[in-house]
Design a protein around this motif. Sequence first.
Motif: not given
Length: 58
Positions: A1-20
């Motif tokens: 589950m920790k691994e999945l949360i880390e993937k979500i956080n990394a993907e969200f950071e990528a999303f936020a950067g691109e959206a900005n």
Amino acid sequence: MKELIEKINAEFEAFAGEANQQAEKGNKAAGTRARKSALELSKLFKEFRKVSVDEAKK
């Protein structure tokens, strides 16, 4: 589950950067990458929900 949360956080950071980049600079390619990240986040959230429910049943 920790691994999945880390993937979500990394993907969200990528999303936020691109959206900005799209919002602030009008970068159309960044918008495409942000939409791709959004789809991936959707898949990861569904997986998280499944894992979370399984964990709660234990």
